[in-house]
Motif scaffolding. Structure first.
Motif: not given
Length: 478
Positions: A109-137
């Protein structure tokens, strides 16, 4: 991690090299859609619990490159000066949609979707994953443990075994969302309003000539909440008798004992009888010592007399399966104002992505308010309510479920609009209550620890057709 701490550079280095590449090839402002989703529930469970969104919001609000960051990047010798000037004036400008914290979530399921300039939308990947992966776990693990306790409070005791300071603080936050009653972590109380709980260590008892002296002094200092650790030497021969003596002499307003070792079922049954025989029926028994959902379930089935549990290392580290496999994948681009769906294909079917800009609906029975299944649709679709709507088993598309008398809820809310936060995060108690309420909408079969019933997560016909068209196009190229 403080709310105003600048974590912009907490990222995988390739996010920066790709950003520089997009900049130099004139793609920096191309609009892209990225989805975060996960592929499998930890521990073979039936669902996971969404957590960490508030910290993602804090991160996105504080995205800014300092002069120190710029100088560091310049020192690498691979980034052009125009790119560094862009970063110096960087402002987050994306749209973000997400499932609220505390919501039960399911694979793909798409629990987060980011839409915007590719340079920005790509850049935030690591912190989104780090944060959601840890706390959801941690929230997911905590909820399993809470459910095993059958209404008895679970206290999170894992600070000293957490994988670093942030893991302790945000693990405590996630555990609270998952249903824990409080935490041993004082800073989590100060900064997040999660009740700090705790009594004494064995060293307190050892500092005195005997258990009676140690317990009496503690009761003098804390007469309103006196919980005594009775297993420093011998639980039944000295610990519990000394506690009983102090309770009868001092008459604290609230009294309890904690056992941190030994055969839990045997010791608690014996201790309970000793307390009751002494007229201390109101004295509570707390158990700690390397607990998890299976141990708690088993000792309760054996008739253990326990009022609450303290759970540490196996909760704060999710020891049985310490990885939440969330991923962040490109789903679409916008070209000349038109959305172009993108798909990642793999020989591993589980890794094939769902393309396009999507919505996520949960379908509920109107009579019972139980969740019947989820449907992922394209953004311009809605789910018709009423009778006759069909959803498919995700693991066997020939298995159909025809729904009647149901209503649909769009699970995701908009968090950012062109870089401006448009969402007010609920307080931690609201999130915890919401989580409990939403988990209650799941069927008992989905809540099983082992071999839970697979929850239906279907694709709308329109999304299904889009996905298979892209797969066929790829096959024709091969």
């Amino acid at each position: 991690m403080k709310k105003d701490m600048n974590l912009t550079m907490l990222t995988d280095f390739y996010e920066i090299t790709m950003a520089n590449g997009y900049f130099q090839t004139g793609m920096a402002d191309d609009i892209a859609y990225f989805d975060m989703f996960f592929r499998r529930v930890p521990d073979g469970g039936g669902f996971a619990v969404m957590a960490g969104l508030e910290q993602v919001i804090d991160y996105l609000k504080n995205l800014t490159f300092t002069e120190q960051d710029i100088e560091y990047l310049r020192s690498k010798g691979i980034f052009c000066e125009e790119f560094l000037d862009y970063l110096r004036n960087f402002k987050f400008a994306c749209d973000v949609w997400a499932v609220p914290e505390g919501t039960p979530i399911f694979p793909h399921e798409p629990i987060i979707t980011v839409r915007g300039p590719v340079m920005q939308a790509q850049f935030v990947e690591t912190m989104i994953l780090l944060t959601i992966n840890h706390q959801s776990l941690i929230a997911t693990k905590a909820n399993r443990i809470v459910r095993a306790a059958k209404g008895r409070p679970i206290m999170e005791f894992g600070t000293r075994r957490a994988h670093g300071a942030d893991a302790a603080i945000y693990g405590a936050r996630a555990a609270y969302i998952g249903g824990c009653a409080g935490t041993a972590c004082a800073i989590a109380d100060r900064d997040h309003g999660i009740s700090a709980l705790g009594t004494m260590a064995h060293s307190w008892v050892q500092m005195y000539p005997d258990e009676y002296s140690a317990f009496r002094k503690y009761a003098e200092i804390y007469p309103d909440n006196c919980v005594l650790l009775v297993d420093t030497y011998n639980v039944l021969k000295s610990g519990v008798p000394a506690a009983i003596r102090v309770f009868k002499e001092m008459k604290p307003a609230k009294m309890g004992i904690r056992i941190d070792s030994g055969d839990i079922a045997y010791l608690t049954k014996k201790a309970r009888k000793m307390l009751d025989d002494a007229g201390l029926q109101d004295c509570k028994i707390t158990i700690s010592n390397s607990l998890d959902e299976y141990i708690i379930r088993d000792v309760l089935q054996e008739g253990a007399c326990i009022d609450s549990f303290g759970v540490g290392e196996r909760l704060i580290t999710a020891k049985s399966e310490p990885v939440f496999g969330g991923v962040y994948k490109l789903a679409a681009l916008e070209t000349n104002g038109k959305m172009v769906p993108k798909i990642k294909i793999s020989e591993n079917v589980e890794k094939i992505t769902n393309p396009g800009f999507k919505k996520l609906y949960r379908l509920y029975d109107k009579d019972t308010n139980k969740a019947l299944g989820d449907v992922i649709t394209l953004a311009d679709e809605s789910v018709p309510e009423g009778d006759g709507y069909e959803i498919f088993d995700p693991n066997a598309v020939w298995k159909r479920k025809k729904l009647k008398n149901f209503y649909a809820k769009n699970l995701r809310v908009q968090i950012f609009d062109h870089g401006e936060c448009v969402y007010n995060s609920p307080d931690i108690d609201e999130i915890k209550a919401y989580a409990a309420e939403q988990i209650h909408t799941l069927w008992e079969e989905t809540l099983r620890f082992e071999n839970p019933q697979t929850y239906y997560v279907d694709l709308s016909q329109k999304l299904w057709d889009m996905k298979h068209k892209l797969l066929e196009e790829h096959n024709s190229i091969r």
